[in-house]
Write an enzyme that holds these catalytic residues in place. Sequence first.
Site, short mmCIF file in Angstrom:
data_model
loop_
_atom_site.label_atom_id
_atom_site.label_comp_id
_atom_site.label_asym_id
_atom_site.label_seq_id
_atom_site.Cartn_x
_atom_site.Cartn_y
_atom_site.Cartn_z
N SER A 1 4.31 -1.16 4.55
CA SER A 1 4.40 -2.50 5.17
C SER A 1 4.52 -3.56 4.09
O SER A 1 3.84 -3.50 3.06
CB SER A 1 3.14 -2.80 5.98
OG SER A 1 2.98 -1.85 6.99
N ASN B 1 -4.79 7.52 16.99
CA ASN B 1 -5.86 7.64 17.99
C ASN B 1 -6.45 9.04 18.05
O ASN B 1 -7.63 9.21 18.34
CB ASN B 1 -5.34 7.18 19.36
CG ASN B 1 -5.35 5.66 19.44
OD1 ASN B 1 -5.61 5.00 18.44
ND2 ASN B 1 -5.08 5.11 20.60
N GLU C 1 -9.70 -1.62 4.89
CA GLU C 1 -8.55 -1.75 5.81
C GLU C 1 -9.04 -1.77 7.25
O GLU C 1 -8.51 -2.49 8.09
CB GLU C 1 -7.58 -0.58 5.61
CG GLU C 1 -6.41 -0.61 6.59
CD GLU C 1 -5.38 0.51 6.36
OE1 GLU C 1 -5.61 1.35 5.48
OE2 GLU C 1 -4.37 0.51 7.08
N GLN D 1 0.83 -1.22 0.00
CA GLN D 1 0.00 0.00 0.00
C GLN D 1 0.86 1.26 0.00
O GLN D 1 1.53 1.55 1.00
CB GLN D 1 -0.88 -0.02 1.26
CG GLN D 1 -1.77 1.20 1.43
CD GLN D 1 -2.52 1.17 2.75
OE1 GLN D 1 -2.05 0.57 3.73
NE2 GLN D 1 -3.67 1.81 2.81
N SER E 1 0.97 6.61 2.51
CA SER E 1 1.63 7.63 3.35
C SER E 1 2.90 8.17 2.70
O SER E 1 3.62 7.45 2.01
CB SER E 1 2.01 7.03 4.70
OG SER E 1 0.89 6.48 5.32
C1 LIG Z 1 3.41 -0.22 11.78
C2 LIG Z 1 2.91 0.73 10.73
C3 LIG Z 1 2.60 0.25 9.46
C4 LIG Z 1 2.16 1.14 8.47
N1 LIG Z 1 1.90 0.64 7.20
C5 LIG Z 1 1.58 1.50 6.20
C6 LIG Z 1 1.42 1.03 4.85
O1 LIG Z 1 1.56 -0.17 4.57
N2 LIG Z 1 1.16 1.92 3.88
C7 LIG Z 1 0.98 3.25 4.13
O2 LIG Z 1 0.70 4.00 3.21
N3 LIG Z 1 1.14 3.74 5.41
C8 LIG Z 1 1.43 2.90 6.43
N4 LIG Z 1 1.61 3.37 7.71
C9 LIG Z 1 1.52 4.82 7.96
C10 LIG Z 1 0.33 5.26 8.79
O3 LIG Z 1 -0.85 5.17 8.06
C11 LIG Z 1 0.65 6.69 9.25
O4 LIG Z 1 1.77 6.63 10.11
C12 LIG Z 1 -0.51 7.33 9.97
O5 LIG Z 1 -1.56 7.57 9.09
C13 LIG Z 1 -0.09 8.66 10.64
O6 LIG Z 1 0.54 9.49 9.73
P1 LIG Z 1 1.95 10.16 10.08
O7 LIG Z 1 2.84 9.09 10.58
O8 LIG Z 1 2.38 10.93 8.87
O9 LIG Z 1 1.68 11.16 11.28
P2 LIG Z 1 1.06 12.63 11.18
O10 LIG Z 1 -0.17 12.61 10.34
O11 LIG Z 1 2.15 13.59 10.81
O12 LIG Z 1 0.65 12.87 12.68
C14 LIG Z 1 1.58 13.26 13.71
C15 LIG Z 1 0.81 13.44 15.01
O13 LIG Z 1 -0.15 14.51 14.85
C16 LIG Z 1 -1.46 14.04 15.14
N5 LIG Z 1 -2.45 14.66 14.23
C17 LIG Z 1 -2.35 14.76 12.89
N6 LIG Z 1 -3.45 15.36 12.39
C18 LIG Z 1 -4.26 15.63 13.43
C19 LIG Z 1 -5.54 16.24 13.57
N7 LIG Z 1 -6.24 16.68 12.51
N8 LIG Z 1 -6.07 16.36 14.81
C20 LIG Z 1 -5.40 15.91 15.92
N9 LIG Z 1 -4.16 15.34 15.85
C21 LIG Z 1 -3.61 15.19 14.63
C22 LIG Z 1 -1.42 12.54 14.91
O14 LIG Z 1 -2.41 11.86 15.65
C23 LIG Z 1 -0.01 12.21 15.39
O15 LIG Z 1 0.03 12.06 16.78
C24 LIG Z 1 2.04 2.52 8.74
C25 LIG Z 1 2.37 2.99 10.02
C26 LIG Z 1 2.81 2.12 11.01
C27 LIG Z 1 3.16 2.67 12.36
#
Ligand SMILES: Cc1cc2nc3c(=O)[nH]c(=O)nc-3n(C[C@H](O)[C@H](O)[C@H](O)COP(=O)(O)OP(=O)(O)OC[C@H]3O[C@@H](n4cnc5c(N)ncnc54)[C@H](O)[C@@H]3O)c2cc1C
Length: 406
Positions: free
Chosen positions: A164, A385, A247, A129, A132
């Site tokens: 992943s 969360n 998902e 996928q 991100s």
């Molecule tokens: C083990 C694992 C597997 C994954 N596998 C995949 C995969 O296969 N393919 C893929 O595409 N992605 C994957 N991901 C990515 C995952 O979907 C993202 O990490 C997730 O959506 C959060 O995005 P970010 O890490 O960019 O954090 P950000 O979006 O930058 O967020 C940073 C912090 O800000 C907070 N925040 C952001 N926006 C808001 C809001 N509007 N209101 C309140 N708080 C907010 C978040 O909660 C977080 O605490 C994976 C992640 C993990 C940990």
Amino acid sequence: MQPTYSAEADAYREKVQAFLAEHLPPDWGGTGTLEGDALDRFTEEWRTTLYENKLLAQSWPIEYGGAGLSALESVVLGEEFAKAGVPSGGSNDVFGIQMLGNTLIQWGTDEQKAHFLPRVLSGEDRWCQGYSEPNAGSDLGNVQTKAVLDGDEWVINGQKIWTSAGHLADWIFVLCRTDSEAPKHKGISFLLCPMDQPGVEVRPIKMISGESEFNEVFFTDARTAKENVVGGVNNGWAVAMTLLGYERGESAATMPIRFKAELDRLLLLAKERGASDDPVMRQRLADCYTKVAIMRWNGMRTLTKFLAGEHPGPDASISKLYWSDYHKVITEVAVDILGLDALVPTGRKPSSAFQADDPGAPNSSASWTNTFLNARAGSIYAGTNQIQRNILGEMVLGLPKEPKPA
Ligand SMILES: Cc1cc2nc3c(=O)[nH]c(=O)nc-3n(C[C@H](O)[C@H](O)[C@H](O)COP(=O)(O)OP(=O)(O)OC[C@H]3O[C@@H](n4cnc5c(N)ncnc54)[C@H](O)[C@@H]3O)c2cc1C
């Protein structure tokens, strides 16, 4: 609150139990009893067994090679597989079958379905996928990876992250910006891109556990055929949201079973290590027990709605929020029970970084400490969360929308 299991469901349950009895060894104790090559071999052979018996893509219609199960039958099968401690597919099937396959059935052209679906089932194509990016996670509408049409091909440039199982995949579904002038959700397309080409580079990311189950994926003039766009050019947001529904849904039946098995293992660990006599520890164990019971009842509520024909709505966030918080708590209890042994983990490790260790896993310190480390990610993947709380606040409780930055 109670899902009703009809006589028809009971009959199907017996069929599933007979299938498991026929295809599993008589002394079978769950995938947790295997490790290394033996586990990989079992998973591959089990996938083939499911494929040959048309049980791999349970929710796909029969015409596409799926099992064509009703909602009730899918739930029954999921429950029996979870109890038996067998997976419902291989390591990339959650992406190929659950996410992409279901989405293609809804949005794909006849040619896309005819070409890709059989190859997903046979295991010829393994998917990952590409959603991100470093600056687009919670706010997926911000994707910057670009695709430009050049004759009969799309040319893709940009970077994805946290992909992943990307190192095990040979195809990736990628959200790309195909119109930079359009409002941000309206200039995105959902492309299917082969990974075995010089323009696609996969770099593993080391996780806190020391393992690498996800990756960065770099696109430098990567190419894919013009027809490999799903749902139409610049309509990728709608397709992407359909996929996220697959998902995040569907685990209400199986998750409480796995978490209950994990809790039973923890109670055993507490007894083995003399921690079950400690009043403070007893209180913490009782807290875990209560939370698993709540998860089960909440799962029943979701299931009851699902079986009545309602699709999981925004209230599915309750379950995601609850289990991911709970899983941090229970694994912290386990590490406290292990004490100094948690600092020098030994024995079998979990086979995957996602959720509880496999059914039947031994009470080794490596099982619990790695699960403890992996549990930190549960409140990030599939929607953080904070995002789940926003969904619940705004879409379930009807609270005012959170102010957006200018
Ligand atoms: C083990 C694992 C597997 C994954 N596998 C995949 C995969 O296969 N393919 C893929 O595409 N992605 C994957 N991901 C990515 C995952 O979907 C993202 O990490 C997730 O959506 C959060 O995005 P970010 O890490 O960019 O954090 P950000 O979006 O930058 O967020 C940073 C912090 O800000 C907070 N925040 C952001 N926006 C808001 C809001 N509007 N209101 C309140 N708080 C907010 C978040 O909660 C977080 O605490 C994976 C992640 C993990 C940990």
